[in-house]
Design a protein around this motif. Structure first.
Motif, short mmCIF file in Angstrom:
data_model
loop_
_atom_site.label_atom_id
_atom_site.label_comp_id
_atom_site.label_asym_id
_atom_site.label_seq_id
_atom_site.Cartn_x
_atom_site.Cartn_y
_atom_site.Cartn_z
N LEU A 154 0.84 -1.20 0.00
CA LEU A 154 0.00 0.00 0.00
C LEU A 154 0.87 1.24 0.00
CD1 LEU A 154 -2.91 1.10 0.24
CD2 LEU A 154 -2.65 0.98 2.71
N GLY A 155 0.66 2.11 -0.97
CA GLY A 155 1.46 3.33 -1.08
C GLY A 155 0.58 4.55 -1.28
N ARG A 156 1.21 5.69 -1.25
CA ARG A 156 0.49 6.96 -1.41
C ARG A 156 -0.32 6.99 -2.71
NH1 ARG A 156 0.70 12.14 0.74
NH2 ARG A 156 0.17 13.78 -0.74
N HIS A 157 0.25 6.42 -3.79
CA HIS A 157 -0.44 6.44 -5.08
C HIS A 157 -1.77 5.67 -5.03
CE1 HIS A 157 2.11 2.85 -5.12
NE2 HIS A 157 1.17 2.31 -5.86
N ASP A 158 -1.87 4.71 -4.12
CA ASP A 158 -3.13 3.96 -3.99
C ASP A 158 -4.24 4.82 -3.39
OD1 ASP A 158 -2.16 1.40 -4.98
OD2 ASP A 158 -0.97 1.33 -3.14
N PHE A 159 -3.85 5.92 -2.75
CA PHE A 159 -4.82 6.85 -2.18
C PHE A 159 -5.06 8.03 -3.11
CE2 PHE A 159 -3.34 4.60 1.58
CZ PHE A 159 -4.54 4.34 2.22
N GLY A 160 -4.77 7.87 -4.39
CA GLY A 160 -4.99 8.95 -5.35
C GLY A 160 -6.46 9.32 -5.45
N THR A 161 -7.30 8.32 -5.68
CA THR A 161 -8.74 8.54 -5.80
C THR A 161 -9.48 7.43 -5.05
OG1 THR A 161 -8.98 7.21 -7.81
CG2 THR A 161 -8.50 9.58 -8.10
N VAL A 162 -10.76 7.62 -4.88
CA VAL A 162 -11.58 6.56 -4.31
C VAL A 162 -11.45 5.30 -5.16
CG1 VAL A 162 -13.96 5.83 -3.81
CG2 VAL A 162 -13.21 8.15 -3.18
N GLY A 163 -11.45 5.47 -6.48
CA GLY A 163 -11.34 4.34 -7.39
C GLY A 163 -10.01 3.62 -7.30
N SER A 164 -8.91 4.36 -7.17
CA SER A 164 -7.60 3.71 -7.07
C SER A 164 -7.48 2.94 -5.76
CB SER A 164 -6.45 4.71 -7.23
OG SER A 164 -6.41 5.64 -6.17
#
Length: 98
Positions: free
Chosen positions: A75-85
């Motif tokens: 789990l990384g910051r990029h996974d929290f980009g959007t609700v969809g990601s």
């Protein structure tokens, strides 16, 4: 690009939609304020001001709500980009029941 970026398993569209709905439903509880109109495209950190701490709290709340375990090893910051990601990450990282 990492192997993870290029070899993503396909995600069940119904599961993804359910996860998006569940994430949107949990946002007010986690952020401790009203959140309206959130969709799969809503940015978590930019639009909603989510912190890394509240992001992890959201993962824990999802586990409780869905009665599942979610692997957070990648789990990384990029996974929290959007609700969809975030829904995509969760769908790909559900730990099967033993």
């Amino acid at each position: 690009m990492t192997e993870r970026d290029t070899a993503l398993p396909s995600i069940d569209p119904a599961l993804r939609e359910q996860l998006v709905d569940d994430i949107c439903a949990l946002l007010p509880q986690v952020l401790k304020r009203e959140v309206t109109g959130a969709t799969a495209a809503t940015t978590l950190m930019e639009a909603l001001g989510m912190s890394s701490t509240s992001g992890l709290e959201l993962i824990l709340e999802l586990e409780d709500r869905l009665d599942v375990e979610i692997s957070v090893e990648e789990l990384g910051r990029h996974d929290f980009g959007t609700v969809g990601s975030l829904a995509d990450y969760v769908a790909q990282n559900l730990i099967p029941e033993a």
